[in-house]
Design an enzyme around this catalytic site. Structure first.
Site, PDB file in Angstrom:
ATOM      1  N   HIS A 385       0.724  -1.206  -0.020  1.00  0.00           N
ATOM      2  CA  HIS A 385      -0.060   0.063   0.182  1.00  0.00           C
ATOM      3  C   HIS A 385       0.707   1.333  -0.037  1.00  0.00           C
ATOM      4  O   HIS A 385       0.323   2.388  -0.091  1.00  0.00           O
ATOM      5  CB  HIS A 385      -0.954  -0.158   1.135  1.00  0.00           C
ATOM      6  CG  HIS A 385      -2.289   0.536   1.098  1.00  0.00           C
ATOM      7  ND1 HIS A 385      -2.718   1.449   0.206  1.00  0.00           N
ATOM      8  CD2 HIS A 385      -3.490  -0.090   1.470  1.00  0.00           C
ATOM      9  CE1 HIS A 385      -3.904   1.676  -0.037  1.00  0.00           C
ATOM     10  NE2 HIS A 385      -4.522   0.790   0.792  1.00  0.00           N
ATOM     11  N   TYR A 499     -13.433   4.713  10.693  1.00  0.00           N
ATOM     12  CA  TYR A 499     -12.519   5.671   9.579  1.00  0.00           C
ATOM     13  C   TYR A 499     -13.465   4.989   8.266  1.00  0.00           C
ATOM     14  O   TYR A 499     -13.744   3.669   7.993  1.00  0.00           O
ATOM     15  CB  TYR A 499     -11.370   5.040   9.667  1.00  0.00           C
ATOM     16  CG  TYR A 499     -10.286   5.418   8.534  1.00  0.00           C
ATOM     17  CD1 TYR A 499      -9.607   6.383   8.746  1.00  0.00           C
ATOM     18  CD2 TYR A 499     -10.440   4.772   7.346  1.00  0.00           C
ATOM     19  CE1 TYR A 499      -8.580   6.577   7.645  1.00  0.00           C
ATOM     20  CE2 TYR A 499      -9.687   4.885   6.175  1.00  0.00           C
ATOM     21  CZ  TYR A 499      -8.591   6.081   6.506  1.00  0.00           C
ATOM     22  OH  TYR A 499      -7.663   6.240   5.262  1.00  0.00           O
ATOM     23  N   SER A 501     -12.257   5.596   4.123  1.00  0.00           N
ATOM     24  CA  SER A 501     -11.359   6.075   3.062  1.00  0.00           C
ATOM     25  C   SER A 501     -12.264   6.941   2.135  1.00  0.00           C
ATOM     26  O   SER A 501     -13.258   6.576   1.609  1.00  0.00           O
ATOM     27  CB  SER A 501     -10.467   5.069   2.487  1.00  0.00           C
ATOM     28  OG  SER A 501      -9.476   6.004   1.781  1.00  0.00           O
ATOM     29  N   THR A 512      -5.445  10.182   0.171  1.00  0.00           N
ATOM     30  CA  THR A 512      -6.741   9.917   0.489  1.00  0.00           C
ATOM     31  C   THR A 512      -6.903  10.849   1.760  1.00  0.00           C
ATOM     32  O   THR A 512      -6.128  11.585   2.380  1.00  0.00           O
ATOM     33  CB  THR A 512      -6.720   8.440   1.297  1.00  0.00           C
ATOM     34  OG1 THR A 512      -5.928   8.440   2.411  1.00  0.00           O
ATOM     35  CG2 THR A 512      -6.629   7.531   0.155  1.00  0.00           C
TER      36      THR A 512
END
Length: 664
Positions: A385, A499, A501, A512
């Site tokens: 990532h 959370y 994104s 992001t």
């Protein structure tokens, strides 16, 4: 100047559509059959008349929000989390921060940003955040995305699926590297802008004005800076901080099977992709290799804590494995061939496990992405990532599915290539000493210990699907998030930081932003559901949608508060200042301990995906609307959360929402 600002403000107000990458992928037009492709048409997946990076330099820059607005948004986000006393204390801390040192940090952040107009204020710090993390990539960072099966069942064998997807991947890569891949553009009105006239007009538009030209067509180009690391790159472990390294001239792919690593050139000396039948022969040769699983599989080391892996890698180089590591690092991408079979209906959880972490001996988690193919032709991506987010990955994902299923480059009747694959395929043999044997064993043990504590649970709801929710004029995303809050509240009687994104790829080098789905509106709605108060639940859900949509819009426009506060904190560190009290406030810590971490994907070729929890006592929730149903993959650690109980509570919550909406 005023005209430019008016255009920009209108543009920002149009960004509500940006939520996650899948919603703005360009449509690819592929040839219908492989036998109709010839010459250079075989070599390229697309031949765009507009350069791939045509719009890149003219993209608007990610804005730095006003400090006053960021503080206000932060306070609003913590209201549903805190007691009245905690909230008052936090408000005081925020007021002090706003006057000093926040004001000074804001000015410094703006000054640095003004000197670096080629990028965004968040890009560098965000790369560093990933690369400085010392936790293992597996479960903590690498997610997976699963492809649907090939519609024609006879092509769902490991050899055929792997060959077709590899060949499509190489066609995609060549199109990208030769600037022939269609630029990533969101078309607000596709009938008017997703046309040859638009493309021809844009081709003539000077690059420094190209974004403004696209805007006049109500078309919005997206950042493509991350695409350069999609192929031929890897993450290299170092003590303290890793690096992303690229090898643009790479011509080979790496293949992992039974813990053994093989390489073969997929691009010839002229820069052309080798014939599909040659790729098939090389893969078949690897599948036929009787070499047993490696007793001391080096790939297992990539699952380790990063400093531990960095030290082991240094030792690998020291005892003579530089070439082997270089061949893995520089591979175009990694193809993983697994020996498992999965029943599509019964094996959802085992399949998700296989694609999320698999077996440590048959994974190399550092590669930009790995294409995983099981024995029965199931396919998925597992990607690292740090180098980028979902924009590049999902574009690649969709393109190669369409291309590999529309143009079956090899099939059941394809004749074997008249080549000797043993002369093309090289198996990498690593030099292993006693120290490495011990470290590999330890890595495997730690990996097994970590993955054994992971629990995965699947929730599917056939009634509360996308079209159903939209029919009530509600946002599907906000209703899914409402159900998550309801489920957690049922189990624990409290609310926790959540959370979600949101992409900021509408801006140059955007990454992001965080959407915080727990709001005062969702809290009130959950509490009323819990009281079984049915007086105006629909009205409360409308308010949830209204607030959630506004937060999403702000995040997509670069007007969230999380990345801004992150940038201010990093600036304080760079100036060697004491960390502002705001960031040490227990309320701030609580607000950033994301017990519920979520991500959503949707696409015609997507059959599921998932990731691990971001905190030990949390849930990692990947959700989407697939085949007219709502699906969630929930990850948790058994020692901290009960994923099965959460899924049961989640299902009953969506039942309650559906029943409430269905009442006339």
């Amino acid at each position: 100047m005023n005209n430019i600002m008016n255009v920009y403000n209108t543009y920002r107000n149009s960004l509500f559509w940006i939520k996650i990458p899948h919603r703005y992928l360009s449509v690819t037009r592929t040839s219908s059959k492989y036998h109709e492709l010839s010459g250079q048409n075989v070599q390229y997946l697309q031949r765009s008349i507009v350069d791939t990076m045509h719009f890149q330099n003219s993209l608007p820059r990610l804005p730095i929000p006003e400090l006053e607005k960021t503080c206000e948004r932060y306070i609003n986000s913590v209201k549903p989390l805190l007691t009245a006393d905690e909230l008052q204390k936090t408000i005081g801390i925020v007021e002090n921060f706003k006057s000093s040192p926040g004001k000074e940090l804001q000015e410094e952040l703006k000054s640095v940003d003004a000197k670096n107009k080629h990028t965004s204020y968040i890009s560098g710090p965000w790369f560093d955040m990933y690369l400085k993390s010392r936790t293992p990539l597996v479960l903590n960072y690498n997610p997976f995305l699963s492809f649907k099966d090939d519609p024609k069942s006879e092509f769902n064998t490991q050899l055929l699926r792997a060959t077709n997807m590899v060949f499509s991947s190489l066609r995609f890569m060549k199109s990208l590297h030769n600037n022939l891949l269609e630029p990533e553009v969101y078309h607000l009105n596709a009938e008017k802008s997703d046309t040859q006239f638009f493309r021809k007009t844009m081709r003539l538009m000077p690059k420094r004005f190209a974004w403004y030209g696209a805007y006049l067509f109500k078309a919005f180009p997206l950042d493509m800076s991350q695409f350069k690391n999609l192929f031929c790159s890897t993450r290299i472990p170092h003590l303290g901080k890793d690096e992303i390294k690229s090898f643009p001239d790479s011509r080979h792919i790496a293949v992992l099977r039974n813990g053994n690593i093989y390489v073969f050139d997929a691009i010839d000396g002229h820069g052309d992709i080798i014939p599909p039948s040659h790729i098939s022969s090389c893969i078949n040769y690897i599948l036929s290799d009787t070499q047993p699983s490696s007793k001391h599989p080096v790939p297992a080391l990539t699952s380790q804590e990063r400093d531990t892996w960095a030290k082991a890698r240094e030792h690998l180089v020291k005892i003579g494995n530089s070439e082997q590591l270089q061949l893995v690092d520089s591979a175009i991408f990694l193809l993983i061939l697994d020996d498992e079979n999965f029943d599509a209906e019964k094996d959802l959880v085992p399949y998700a496990r296989q694609m999320l972490h698999g077996h440590s001996h048959n994974r190399w988690f550092d590669k930009s992405f790995s294409l995983i193919i099981t024995k029965d032709g199931k396919a998925a991506l597992n990607f690292e990532h740090a180098w980028g987010d979902g924009v590049a990955v999902m574009r690649y994902f969709n393109e190669i599915y369409k291309d590999s299923t529309a143009n079956h480059f090899v099939g059941p009747k394809t004749l074997p290539a008249n080549i000797d694959p043993s002369s093309l395929v090289k198996r990498l043999d690593f030099q292993i000493d006693d120290q490495l044997k011990s470290e590999i064993k330890m890595a495997e043990e730690k990996f097994n210990e970590l993955t054994s504590t992971l629990q995965l649970d699947v929730m599917q709801h056939n009634l509360l699907h996308r079209e159903c929710i939209k029919s009530f004029k509600l946002s599907p995303d906000s209703i899914v998030q409402l159900g998550l809050q309801m489920a957690f509240y049922k189990l624990h009687g409290k609310f926790v930081a959540t959370y979600e994104s949101c992409s900021t790829s509408a801006f140059k080098h955007g990454r992001t932003e965080t959407v915080r789905p727990l709001t005062t509106a969702t809290r009130k709605c959950v509490e009323e559901f819990h009281k079984r108060n049915t007086t105006d639940l629909k009205g409360l859900m409308v308010e949830c949608t209204k607030v959630h949509n506004q937060l999403t819009k702000e995040a997509a426009m670069g007007q969230g508060f999380d990345r801004h506060l992150f940038g201010l904190r990093i600036m304080a560190e760079k100036l060697n200042q004491k960390v502002p009290h705001l960031f040490e406030d227990p309320s701030f810590v609580k607000a950033n301990h994301f017990v519920i971490s979520t991500s959503t994907l949707f696409g015609f070729y997507f059959s599921g995906g998932g990731f691990g929890p971001v905190v030990k006592d949390g849930f990692g929730i990947a959700y989407g609307f697939l085949d007219n149903q709502l699906g969630c993959l929930v990850s948790s650690y058994k020692t901290h959360q009960d994923g099965a109980a959460f899924v049961d509570a989640l299902r009953s919550s969506y039942d309650e929402i559906y029943n409430s909406l269905s009442k006339r």
